[in-house]
Design an enzyme around this catalytic site. Sequence first.
Site, short mmCIF file in Angstrom:
data_model
loop_
_atom_site.label_atom_id
_atom_site.label_comp_id
_atom_site.label_asym_id
_atom_site.label_seq_id
_atom_site.Cartn_x
_atom_site.Cartn_y
_atom_site.Cartn_z
N GLN A 86 37.74 36.00 43.98
CA GLN A 86 38.88 36.54 43.24
C GLN A 86 39.26 37.91 43.81
O GLN A 86 40.27 38.48 43.41
CB GLN A 86 38.54 36.69 41.76
CG GLN A 86 38.17 35.38 41.08
CD GLN A 86 37.63 35.62 39.68
OE1 GLN A 86 38.38 35.75 38.71
NE2 GLN A 86 36.32 35.68 39.57
N ASN A 87 38.45 38.40 44.70
CA ASN A 87 38.66 39.75 45.24
C ASN A 87 39.72 39.73 46.34
O ASN A 87 39.81 38.77 47.11
CB ASN A 87 37.35 40.32 45.79
CG ASN A 87 36.28 40.43 44.70
OD1 ASN A 87 36.62 40.51 43.51
ND2 ASN A 87 35.02 40.39 45.10
N VAL A 88 40.48 40.79 46.39
CA VAL A 88 41.52 40.89 47.43
C VAL A 88 41.03 41.75 48.60
O VAL A 88 41.74 41.91 49.59
CB VAL A 88 42.84 41.47 46.83
CG1 VAL A 88 43.45 40.46 45.85
CG2 VAL A 88 42.63 42.82 46.16
N ASP A 89 39.79 42.25 48.47
CA ASP A 89 39.25 43.04 49.60
C ASP A 89 38.78 42.10 50.71
O ASP A 89 38.69 40.89 50.51
CB ASP A 89 38.10 43.96 49.12
CG ASP A 89 36.88 43.20 48.61
OD1 ASP A 89 36.44 43.46 47.47
OD2 ASP A 89 36.37 42.33 49.35
N HIS A 104 43.15 35.15 44.81
CA HIS A 104 44.16 36.11 44.32
C HIS A 104 44.81 36.88 45.45
O HIS A 104 45.37 37.95 45.23
CB HIS A 104 43.51 37.07 43.31
CG HIS A 104 43.05 36.38 42.06
ND1 HIS A 104 42.15 36.93 41.19
CD2 HIS A 104 43.34 35.15 41.57
CE1 HIS A 104 41.92 36.08 40.21
NE2 HIS A 104 42.63 34.99 40.41
#
Length: 228
Positions: A86-89, A104
């Site tokens: 779910q992380n955008v990093d 995401h």
Amino acid sequence: MKKLVVLTGAGMSAESGLKTFREMGGLWETHDVYEVASPTGWARDRSMVLRFYNERRKQLLETSPNTGHMGLVELEKKYEVRIITQNVDDLHERAGSSNILHLHGELRKARSTSDPGLIYDLESWELKEGDLCEKGSQLRPDVVWFGEAVPAIEEAAEIVSIAGIFVIIGTSLNVYPAAGLINYVPEGVPVFVIDPNEVPIPGNSQVKVIPEKAGMGVRKLIEALENE
Ligand code: APR
């Protein structure tokens, strides 16, 4: 090789220095994150939204993967590891994981506002008003905002439905549809949850809780799997 599917959330990156959403109390400066990271936020004050993501992108350039990310790479020696984050990093990428699905979106990518198929890697941390796609439209962060569809959710459900082991790391399972992925775990497949706090898991899947931060938790997961 057995498929080991991992669903990660903001807690996965906490030991790298990136705040989790709940730690931020859902706020950034005085703004409600649900407002900023949304189409209405973009329509109301595009420069504020760009600044929100620029600051997170800038912080990301100063962080590095933690031992939890590295432990997931180590598991690739024994399992076919599929990461759904779910992380955008980009910390899973930078750690060296070879199979990552971003539910995401990705902080280091930008997307055309007129043609969502046009996606660009961002070289610098800054995305500004006037940065345009090849068709002349403003670029936006290639991130799924609250209220927007999650295009990768079907693919993610497919991956979970063929898991031999399912691991949840660093997510409060507050946000759907990501949180609903647990319902696709096949009957009888072991589920591990790595989180220093209690995470209610819907359904009656037998869950093995490792009440640790990601770094120590993945280390204990590796040990537990060696003894399986
Ligand atoms: N190691 C592992 N887990 C941790 C750590 C840590 N060091 N620190 C905190 N956690 C746990 C918290 O206990 C919590 O369960 O990580 C989880 C973080 O939950 P959230 O802050 O809700 O983040 P997340 O679940 O990823 O949010 C999901 O919501 O805000 C939206 O789109 C955004 O992707 C995000 C989604």
